[in-house]
Write an enzyme that holds these catalytic residues in place. Sequence first.
Site, short mmCIF file in Angstrom:
data_model
loop_
_atom_site.label_atom_id
_atom_site.label_comp_id
_atom_site.label_asym_id
_atom_site.label_seq_id
_atom_site.Cartn_x
_atom_site.Cartn_y
_atom_site.Cartn_z
N ASP A 87 0.82 -1.29 0.03
CA ASP A 87 -0.16 -0.10 0.11
C ASP A 87 0.97 1.24 0.05
N ALA A 88 0.59 2.06 -0.77
CA ALA A 88 1.41 3.58 -0.78
C ALA A 88 1.02 4.35 0.38
N LYS A 122 -11.17 3.45 -13.98
CA LYS A 122 -11.36 2.05 -13.58
C LYS A 122 -11.55 1.25 -14.67
N ASN A 141 -30.26 9.27 -2.09
CA ASN A 141 -29.33 9.87 -1.31
C ASN A 141 -29.86 10.49 -0.12
N TYR A 177 -13.17 9.15 -12.74
CA TYR A 177 -12.99 7.75 -11.82
C TYR A 177 -13.26 6.39 -12.64
N ALA A 203 -13.74 6.19 -15.75
CA ALA A 203 -12.92 5.71 -17.00
C ALA A 203 -11.86 5.29 -16.75
N PRO A 250 -21.01 17.30 -11.08
CA PRO A 250 -20.78 17.41 -12.65
C PRO A 250 -20.94 15.88 -13.18
N GLY A 251 -21.75 15.85 -14.12
CA GLY A 251 -21.95 14.43 -14.96
C GLY A 251 -22.39 13.39 -13.89
N HIS A 252 -23.22 13.80 -12.64
CA HIS A 252 -23.63 12.90 -11.80
C HIS A 252 -24.63 11.58 -12.25
N THR A 277 -15.76 -1.60 -10.00
CA THR A 277 -16.70 -0.87 -9.47
C THR A 277 -18.01 -1.04 -10.64
N ASP A 278 -19.32 -0.91 -10.10
CA ASP A 278 -20.23 -1.13 -11.01
C ASP A 278 -20.56 0.41 -11.95
N GLU A 279 -19.50 1.50 -11.44
CA GLU A 279 -19.42 2.78 -12.05
C GLU A 279 -19.13 2.55 -13.56
P1 NAD Z 1 -9.70 3.49 -0.33
O1 NAD Z 1 -9.43 4.99 -0.82
O2 NAD Z 1 -10.21 3.54 0.86
O3 NAD Z 1 -8.33 2.77 -0.45
C1 NAD Z 1 -7.40 2.79 -1.18
C2 NAD Z 1 -6.14 2.08 -0.94
O4 NAD Z 1 -5.29 2.16 -1.87
C3 NAD Z 1 -5.35 3.10 0.28
O5 NAD Z 1 -5.05 2.45 1.22
C4 NAD Z 1 -4.44 3.91 -0.64
O6 NAD Z 1 -3.09 4.11 0.35
C5 NAD Z 1 -3.98 2.65 -1.69
N1 NAD Z 1 -3.28 3.13 -2.90
C6 NAD Z 1 -3.79 4.31 -3.62
N2 NAD Z 1 -2.82 4.30 -4.52
C7 NAD Z 1 -1.86 3.29 -4.73
C8 NAD Z 1 -0.61 3.03 -5.21
N3 NAD Z 1 -0.72 3.70 -6.48
N4 NAD Z 1 -0.40 1.81 -4.84
C9 NAD Z 1 -0.42 1.19 -3.81
N5 NAD Z 1 -1.61 1.57 -3.11
C10 NAD Z 1 -2.39 2.46 -3.51
O7 NAD Z 1 -10.58 2.83 -1.42
P2 NAD Z 1 -11.75 1.66 -1.28
O8 NAD Z 1 -13.14 2.25 -0.89
O9 NAD Z 1 -11.14 0.57 -0.31
O10 NAD Z 1 -11.75 1.07 -2.46
C11 NAD Z 1 -10.90 -0.02 -2.70
C12 NAD Z 1 -11.11 -0.62 -4.12
O11 NAD Z 1 -12.69 -1.01 -4.35
C13 NAD Z 1 -10.94 0.40 -5.45
O12 NAD Z 1 -10.29 -0.29 -6.44
C14 NAD Z 1 -12.41 0.96 -5.64
O13 NAD Z 1 -12.40 1.23 -7.27
C15 NAD Z 1 -13.23 -0.50 -5.57
N6 NAD Z 1 -14.36 -0.31 -5.16
C16 NAD Z 1 -14.86 0.44 -4.17
C17 NAD Z 1 -16.20 0.60 -3.62
C18 NAD Z 1 -16.71 1.53 -2.35
O14 NAD Z 1 -17.94 1.67 -2.53
N7 NAD Z 1 -15.71 1.74 -1.62
C19 NAD Z 1 -17.32 0.21 -4.38
C20 NAD Z 1 -16.58 -0.64 -5.62
C21 NAD Z 1 -15.49 -0.87 -5.81
O1 TDX Z 2 -21.15 15.15 -0.14
C1 TDX Z 2 -21.70 14.53 -0.92
N1 TDX Z 2 -23.15 14.75 -0.89
C2 TDX Z 2 -23.70 13.76 -1.94
O2 TDX Z 2 -24.96 13.99 -2.29
C3 TDX Z 2 -21.09 13.32 -1.43
C4 TDX Z 2 -19.64 13.00 -1.11
C5 TDX Z 2 -21.70 12.58 -2.14
N2 TDX Z 2 -22.91 12.72 -2.52
C6 TDX Z 2 -23.72 11.71 -3.48
C7 TDX Z 2 -23.07 11.49 -4.48
C8 TDX Z 2 -23.51 10.07 -4.98
O3 TDX Z 2 -24.70 10.08 -5.71
O4 TDX Z 2 -23.97 10.60 -2.75
C9 TDX Z 2 -23.81 9.46 -3.58
C10 TDX Z 2 -22.63 8.68 -3.05
O5 TDX Z 2 -21.38 9.41 -3.26
P1 TDX Z 2 -20.10 9.05 -2.88
O6 TDX Z 2 -19.95 8.37 -1.49
O7 TDX Z 2 -19.04 9.92 -3.24
O8 TDX Z 2 -20.02 7.56 -3.74
P2 TDX Z 2 -20.04 7.30 -5.24
O9 TDX Z 2 -19.70 8.41 -6.10
O10 TDX Z 2 -21.35 6.62 -5.45
O11 TDX Z 2 -18.85 6.17 -5.59
C11 TDX Z 2 -18.64 5.14 -4.58
O12 TDX Z 2 -19.20 4.01 -5.04
C12 TDX Z 2 -18.67 3.28 -6.00
C13 TDX Z 2 -17.13 5.16 -4.33
O13 TDX Z 2 -16.59 6.21 -3.82
C14 TDX Z 2 -16.47 4.48 -5.48
O14 TDX Z 2 -15.07 3.87 -5.07
C15 TDX Z 2 -17.16 2.98 -5.96
O15 TDX Z 2 -16.53 2.69 -7.23
#
Ligand code: NAD
Ligand code: TDX
Length: 350
Positions: free
Chosen positions: A33-34, A161, A256, A157, A159, A290-292, A132-134
Amino acid sequence: MPATLITGGAGFLGSEFVRQTLELGDETAVVLDALTYAGDRDNLPAEGDRLVFAQGDIADRPLVERLLREHGVTRIVNFAAESHVDRSIDDPGAFLRTNVLGVYELLTAALGHWRRLAGAEREAFRFVQVSTDEVYGSLGATGEFTEGSPYAPRSPYAASKAAGDHFVRSFHTTYGLPTIVTNGSNCYGPRQFPEKLVPLLAMKAMRGERLPIYGDGSNVREWLHTADACRAIRAVVEKGRPGESYNVGGGAERTNLEVARQVCRLVEKHFSEAPVKPVESLIELVADRPGHDFRYAVDATKLRSELGWTPEIGFDEGLDETVRWCVENLAWTERALQRAGYDGGRLGRG
Ligand code: NAD
Ligand code: TDX
């Protein structure tokens, strides 16, 4: 003992996966982990017999190669990523570097290592890309993404992934590397960085700050507890078919605004000193992202029927536990904000 390289293992999802791996008791977790703003070494236990921690970048191919070789790794699970959509709008370059170039370097190291393996170890080797599903884009009011849905990412993001996933898949079709992709829905749970919706709302509500909801609050996300998401990824590592992808989602769709109101009620329940009551009065509709993307929802039938996974934590129960965790772990949140150079007020687009 088999070893698994868990990249991004100090982040939200990765650290839960490491904890589950250590509980299983039959494999070594090698974490790379970085430690960007999102990674916290304290999310993980101390190093021991079955946990190795290396600070470094997935794009550092020589480092990855050394870890794979020294620890005899037979599985790689890639959680490492830049993960926040709003940040990708402000600074797409960081997303390109880690989610595309980083994935490419990791794949290249994995390919060289896999080619040197023989017999059962080569047979067992897996590269699982946590995505991700995004990547599928945005849905209207009805329908669900299946594994056959075309990739149509809309944010930088998504794009990045999507591009990473395409490289992962191409390493399977071109070189035979046994790769699998998971496409997961929105996760919530303890230790999520407080820029994401649920922990951001909980933190701001405890401070008595306004709770920014983008647009009219009608955007829909499908929520899954991080522990269930990691059990799904474990099932994919153990039983998934190379070359395939698996959608991961538990079916809990909420707007939301619904999530925000529920978080407010839970803050009132768990945090007796809430400075503003009713907490819900803090909710404020703000300029849209933007682009929500309007709505995400996945069909996870393949994961359920092929790999026998079912979610164990209902949304109401999981959210209650998560908000309680946020209330009881304010110090964790303060540390995360400090590490990232945030003051709480600048969080969120609102
Ligand atoms: P996060 O941001 O909490 O954690 C990311 C981790 O990766 C951090 O510990 C960071 O230090 C490390 N990292 C970042 N860049 C790095 C690099 N270049 N080399 C090594 N380590 C690095 O993210 P998360 O929410 O735990 O998501 C983890 C994975 O799951 C991501 O790939 C994300 O796209 C995917 N994902 C997340 C969600 C969600 O809702 N959180 C949903 C679907 C998929
Ligand atoms: O302040 C806020 N207000 C708000 O209305 C924030 C931070 C978010 N939102 C909305 C945007 C989204 O519709 O809430 C929803 C969830 O937002 P985020 O928590 O930023 O998640 P999302 O953009 O859906 O993406 C997350 O799910 C898929 C993770 O961050 C991604 O890593 C994952 O791939």
